[in-house]
Write a protein that holds these residues in place. Structure first.
Motif, short mmCIF file in Angstrom:
data_model
loop_
_atom_site.label_atom_id
_atom_site.label_comp_id
_atom_site.label_asym_id
_atom_site.label_seq_id
_atom_site.Cartn_x
_atom_site.Cartn_y
_atom_site.Cartn_z
N PRO A 99 105.72 98.40 34.81
CA PRO A 99 106.13 99.55 35.53
C PRO A 99 105.31 99.97 36.40
N SER A 100 105.65 100.22 37.63
CA SER A 100 104.90 100.97 38.78
C SER A 100 105.35 101.91 39.27
N GLN A 101 106.40 102.45 39.09
CA GLN A 101 106.96 103.72 39.58
C GLN A 101 106.17 104.94 39.44
N PRO A 102 105.43 105.00 38.02
CA PRO A 102 104.53 106.19 37.88
C PRO A 102 103.36 106.45 39.07
N ARG A 103 102.75 105.15 39.38
CA ARG A 103 101.97 105.19 40.47
C ARG A 103 102.39 105.13 41.68
N MET A 104 103.68 104.74 41.94
CA MET A 104 104.44 104.91 43.65
C MET A 104 104.85 106.06 43.65
N MET A 105 105.26 107.02 42.73
CA MET A 105 105.70 108.08 42.80
C MET A 105 104.73 109.48 42.66
N ASP A 155 100.31 103.28 46.97
CA ASP A 155 99.12 103.38 46.30
C ASP A 155 98.62 104.97 45.89
N SER A 156 98.95 105.78 47.17
CA SER A 156 98.49 107.03 46.95
C SER A 156 99.49 107.93 46.10
N GLY A 157 100.69 107.38 45.85
CA GLY A 157 101.61 108.42 45.02
C GLY A 157 102.61 109.15 45.86
#
Length: 354
Positions: A151-157, A325-327
């Protein structure tokens, strides 16, 4: 000369916090963006109570940055982490429950899957940016991160914290950039691997679709894992899926796997709404030349062969990577990449797909 990040930090260092330190020394600055003469940033307070007292400081920070040469407009937003919610008393995963009919959350008009035949083609980046772009079009958008293993959406968002579950049954999702958001990454300890067999994946997906309070949504975007496995099979057979978008890079190796994803959706009677070519080209920042690192036009040719629309061709872009990367997804800004995602979102809205 355009203003620099160091100049902005220097002028903000002059604004002292009531309890000592500065916005910079206390690491309260987030998502600092410089777009020509426009500057935007977020001030993240340690709590909601402190944030309520910081409005004068926010205005002072805007005025301080605006005083710099080369700055014509400043936007400073004030935010804070919500209080830590108790962990939901839910067992995530487990075997799926029998369903009498296809699953579709109440209030959700459309479910749109973003898929790829292989990893590394930017599917999750496109999912997050497309969700934000649709929200900026005025649509009510949800984003479900169904990549259970990665899961990568927590970081991307730029979203953090555990979803609340007041009754131990219904899960309250998080919100970021105008998007309602749910990911298995919120439910597990950071850095902890998910070591599950297929039935547990299917159960988790069923929970995140059916037990999350999605509210009223025009479209729920589902960021699928790469490949043609259990999650894809579950979504296509157990949920009322409106359609899918397949993402690929132009080179032959990626297209081989994209064709498998297309064949899977055809086999499962799920309509493919179109294709997106990612990493289509690279524009050199020094010479301005356009370079086709992964080949050229492969996805467009595939779309034409299959009689499907090419929804967009997106370049390799450093700003997109930094923003993810910065969200703060690049689609939330106002540059060329934000406009590219806006065009794709406009096309989906015009076509009744979102």
């Amino acid at each position: 000369m355009p203003v620099t990040q160091d100049q902005i930090h220097a002028v903000l260092e002059r604004l002292a916090l009531p309890d000592g330190g500065t916005l910079v020394s206390r690491d309260m600055l987030r998502a600092l963006r410089i777009e020509g003469s426009r500057v935007s940033f977020v001030i993240e307070a340690p709590s909601l109570e402190i944030a309520k007292l910081m409005e004068p400081l926010r205005k002072a920070a805007e005025a301080a940055v605006l005083s710099l040469d080369g700055v014509e407009a400043v936007s400073a937003a004030l935010t804070a982490h919500a209080p830590q919610q108790p962990a939901p008393s839910l067992k995530v995963g487990g075997h799926p429950k029998p369903q009498a009919e296809p699953l579709k959350p109440a209030g959700v008009k459309r479910i749109l899957a973003i898929a790829s035949g292989k990893g590394g083609v930017g599917k999750s980046t496109i999912s997050s940016n497309l969700a934000v772009a649709l929200a900026r079009q005025g649509r009510k958008v949800g984003l479900l991160d169904a990549d259970i293993y990665g899961p990568s959406q927590p970081r991307m968002m730029g979203a953090a914290g555990r979803p609340a579950s007041p009754d131990g049954k219904t899960i309250e999702p998080l919100h970021a950039h105008g998007v309602t958001l749910m990911s298995i990454g919120f439910m597990l300890e950071e850095g902890k691997a998910v070591v599950w067999r297929g039935p547990m994946l299917m159960g988790a997906l069923q929970q995140m679709l059916g037990q999350v309070n999605w509210g009223e949504l025009d479209v729920l975007i589902v960021d699928l894992p790469p490949g043609t496995g259990d999650v894809q099979l579950t979504l296509c057979t157990k949920a009322e899926l409106s359609g899918a978008i397949v993402v690929s890079t132009p080179q032959d190796v990626a297209l081989l796997d994209a064709r498998k994803a297309l064949d899977m959706f055809n086999t499962l009677k799920t309509p493919v709404l179109g294709l997106i070519e990612n990493m289509s080209f690279f524009t050199c920042p020094d010479c301005g030349g356009e370079h086709h690192i992964f080949g050229h036009g492969g996805v467009a040719a595939e779309a034409e062969t299959l009689g499907l629309p090419l929804l967009g061709a997106l370049p390799i872009d450093l700003e997109t990577r930094l923003a993810g990367d910065s969200g703060t997804p690049v689609a939330a800004g106002g540059g060329a990449m934000a406009q590219a995602y806006a065009r794709i979102a406009e096309g989906l809205v015009r076509g009744g797909m979102a």
